[in-house]
Scaffold this active site. Structure first.
Site, short mmCIF file in Angstrom:
data_model
loop_
_atom_site.label_atom_id
_atom_site.label_comp_id
_atom_site.label_asym_id
_atom_site.label_seq_id
_atom_site.Cartn_x
_atom_site.Cartn_y
_atom_site.Cartn_z
N THR A 35 0.76 -1.23 -0.08
CA THR A 35 0.06 -0.11 -0.12
C THR A 35 0.68 1.11 0.00
OG1 THR A 35 -1.75 -1.16 1.21
CG2 THR A 35 -1.92 0.97 1.23
N GLU A 64 -4.24 -15.51 1.81
CA GLU A 64 -4.57 -14.23 2.37
C GLU A 64 -5.98 -14.28 3.02
OE1 GLU A 64 -2.40 -10.21 2.11
OE2 GLU A 64 -4.71 -9.96 1.26
C1 FAD Z 1 -3.77 -1.58 10.59
C2 FAD Z 1 -3.63 -1.87 9.04
C3 FAD Z 1 -2.53 -2.51 8.81
C4 FAD Z 1 -2.31 -2.66 7.52
N1 FAD Z 1 -1.34 -3.37 7.07
C5 FAD Z 1 -0.86 -3.46 5.77
C6 FAD Z 1 0.38 -4.29 5.19
O1 FAD Z 1 1.07 -4.74 6.34
N2 FAD Z 1 0.84 -4.07 4.16
C7 FAD Z 1 0.11 -3.44 3.04
O2 FAD Z 1 0.66 -3.19 1.99
N3 FAD Z 1 -1.05 -2.54 3.41
C8 FAD Z 1 -1.50 -2.69 4.71
N4 FAD Z 1 -2.60 -2.00 5.12
C9 FAD Z 1 -3.45 -1.13 3.97
C10 FAD Z 1 -4.65 -1.97 3.78
O3 FAD Z 1 -4.57 -3.04 2.64
C11 FAD Z 1 -5.48 -0.56 3.01
O4 FAD Z 1 -5.69 0.25 4.08
C12 FAD Z 1 -6.44 -1.12 2.18
O5 FAD Z 1 -6.16 -1.95 1.05
C13 FAD Z 1 -7.36 0.03 1.75
O6 FAD Z 1 -6.71 1.01 0.78
P1 FAD Z 1 -6.54 2.56 1.31
O7 FAD Z 1 -6.45 2.55 2.86
O8 FAD Z 1 -5.81 3.17 0.45
O9 FAD Z 1 -8.39 2.91 0.90
P2 FAD Z 1 -8.54 3.52 -0.46
O10 FAD Z 1 -8.19 2.49 -1.54
O11 FAD Z 1 -8.44 4.88 -0.41
O12 FAD Z 1 -10.10 3.41 -0.42
C14 FAD Z 1 -10.87 4.09 0.79
C15 FAD Z 1 -12.34 3.52 0.72
O13 FAD Z 1 -12.88 3.66 -0.61
C16 FAD Z 1 -13.32 2.34 -0.64
N5 FAD Z 1 -13.26 2.26 -2.39
C17 FAD Z 1 -11.82 2.63 -2.97
N6 FAD Z 1 -12.30 2.23 -4.51
C18 FAD Z 1 -13.49 1.94 -4.57
C19 FAD Z 1 -14.06 1.42 -5.86
N7 FAD Z 1 -13.58 1.41 -6.83
N8 FAD Z 1 -15.37 0.99 -5.45
C20 FAD Z 1 -16.09 0.96 -4.33
N9 FAD Z 1 -15.15 1.47 -3.26
C21 FAD Z 1 -14.18 2.11 -3.25
C22 FAD Z 1 -12.59 1.18 -0.25
O14 FAD Z 1 -13.52 0.24 0.05
C23 FAD Z 1 -12.14 2.03 1.13
O15 FAD Z 1 -13.42 1.80 1.89
C24 FAD Z 1 -2.99 -1.88 6.42
C25 FAD Z 1 -3.91 -1.07 6.86
C26 FAD Z 1 -4.33 -1.12 8.12
C27 FAD Z 1 -5.51 0.06 8.24
#
Ligand code: FAD
Length: 385
Positions: free
Chosen positions: A123, A243
């Protein structure tokens, strides 16, 4: 085919380790946002974290079914497998796509616990779920890659020796498909922290040891490239079904923990001269949560069975994750409500588990993205993004 008596034995073994780490242990760590070192070491020494590593490399050579049971039991005991679950699902990438030399170098050490592979860096702050747009680049110079970029929410980097890192090795405008040109590097954190990599912890609502990574001219030996350059996205996708199944199992474990706590409390708490659980307004939501957890569990085992048989399981793995995450979140809400004011008190652990299980609505994949997958790939609806 699943061997039920072996799974029962496995459950007993994991429960025995977990019994040394009671609620007070997890509660105190939560307060300090500290990593469960002793628990992870105990689990590793008992051989559970090497479950997916083949026997020839010192692991136990078990399948995803057994591995999912291990993680389920940790959460079922009141603990949090999030402290170490990535070791199981990142391993698949190394196992399936790593060279013999890489496997011989790392897998035996991961199995005996002398090296941890707990971190997985995908991410990024500006691209989120739109993974192929990620901005971190690796440029080859002689026998090294020079990596620059930024990652966010990368968990356990402070407690891991190795990290799998997804980077772009060919610019987007030079590839035919946006999924091409991404590569996976195995980064030895011991060599790069303070030397190209800066780790900044992010304090979150639960104890998850997640961090932000600032990468500036970080050098990674070319021999640490996993598989072929440019094919990294497909390697990461490959690991995603594992996963999904493992996270679904953790949610099932959480759900069962919640239901047990809700039932016990509803039986014991007497208000208006009778146990609150005698009221249908209290017992029906608990019963419904139980039904949903059990239904999600069937999908989880269906997905795990297909995975272990080497069959396609994308639909089942995604559906299992969605059903289990929703069911555990429902159970968390019901259990907190059943406890009334005491649900908010830290000493009951309900609010802690409530915060912990909420994560699985968003990570490692959000519920919306699973629904998009089901709509597009299973039902044949138009791609929505
Ligand atoms: C505590 C924690 C631990 C984590 N650990 C890891 C890790 O070890 N490695 C790693 O790589 N990542 C990690 N993550 C990241 C996690 O995988 C991402 O937060 C997650 O994939 C969502 O990405 P984002 O936060 O950028 O949300 P965004 O992509 O910005 O999305 C925000 C919201 O909009 C919605 N959304 C976005 N696009 C669409 C669409 N096209 N249609 C409908 N809804 C949509 C999403 O569902 C979400 O609810 C972690 C996150 C947290 C909070």
């Amino acid at each position: 085919m699943m061997d039920k008596s072996f799974l029962d034995e496995l459950r007993q073994g994991v429960r025995a380790v977990c019994s040394d780490f009671p609620d007070t242990y997890w509660r105190e760590l939560d307060e300090r946002r500290a990593y469960p070192e002793e628990f992870v070491n105990a689990l590793t020494s008992a051989g559970f974290l090497g479950a997916l590593i083949p026997e020839e490399y010192g692991g136990s050579g078990l399948g995803i079914t057994e591995s999912s049971v291990i993680l389920e039991e940790i959460n079922r005991s009141g603990g949090n497998a999030g402290a170490c679950h990535a070791q199981m699902y990142t391993m698949g990438t190394l196992l399936r796509h790593g060279s013999d030399q890489q496997k011989q170098k790392y897998l035996p050490k991961i199995a005996d616990g002398s090296v941890r592979l707990q971190a997985f860096g995908v991410t990024e702050p500006n691209t989120g779920t739109d993974t192929t747009q990620l901005k971190t680049t690796a440029v080859r110079k002689g026998d090294k890659y020079i990596v620059n970029g930024q990652k966010v929410f990368i968990s356990r980097t402070e407690y891991s020796d190795l990290m799998l890192l997804l980077v772009r090795t060919t610019a987007l405008d030079q590839v035919k498909k946006r999924t091409e040109g991404l590569s996976v590097l195995l980064v030895d954190l011991r060599e790069v922290v303070g030397n190209g990599l800066t780790i900044k912890p992010i304090r979150t609502m639960m104890n998850h040891a997640t961090t932000e990574l600032f990468i500036e001219d970080m050098e990674v030996p070319v021999e640490n490239l996993i598989g072929e350059e440019g094919r990294g996205f497909s390697y990461i996708l490959d690991g995603m079904n594992a996963e999904r199944i493992l996270i679904a199992a953790e949610c099932i474990g959480d759900g069962r923990w919640f239901i047990e706590r809700a039932v016990n409390y509803a039986n014991q708490r007497v208000v208006f001269k009778r146990p609150i659980g005698q009221n249908q307004g209290i017992q029906f939501p608990i019963a419904r949560s139980h039904v949903n957890i059990e239904a999600a569990d069937l999908m989880r085992f269906r997905a795990a069975e297909l995975y272990d048989a080497g069959k396609k399981c994308g639909a089942e793995a995604n559906m299992a994750k969605l059903l289990a995450a929703d069911a555990s979140w429902e159970a968390a809400n019901v259990t907190l409500q059943t406890h009334g004011g005491f649900g908010f008190a830290e000493e009951y652990d309900v609010e802690r588990k409530f915060r912990e299980t909420k994560l699985y609505q968003v990570a490692p994949i959000s519920t919306n993205l699973i629904l998009s997958y089901v709509a597009e790939h299973i039902l044949g609806l138009p791609r929505s993004y």
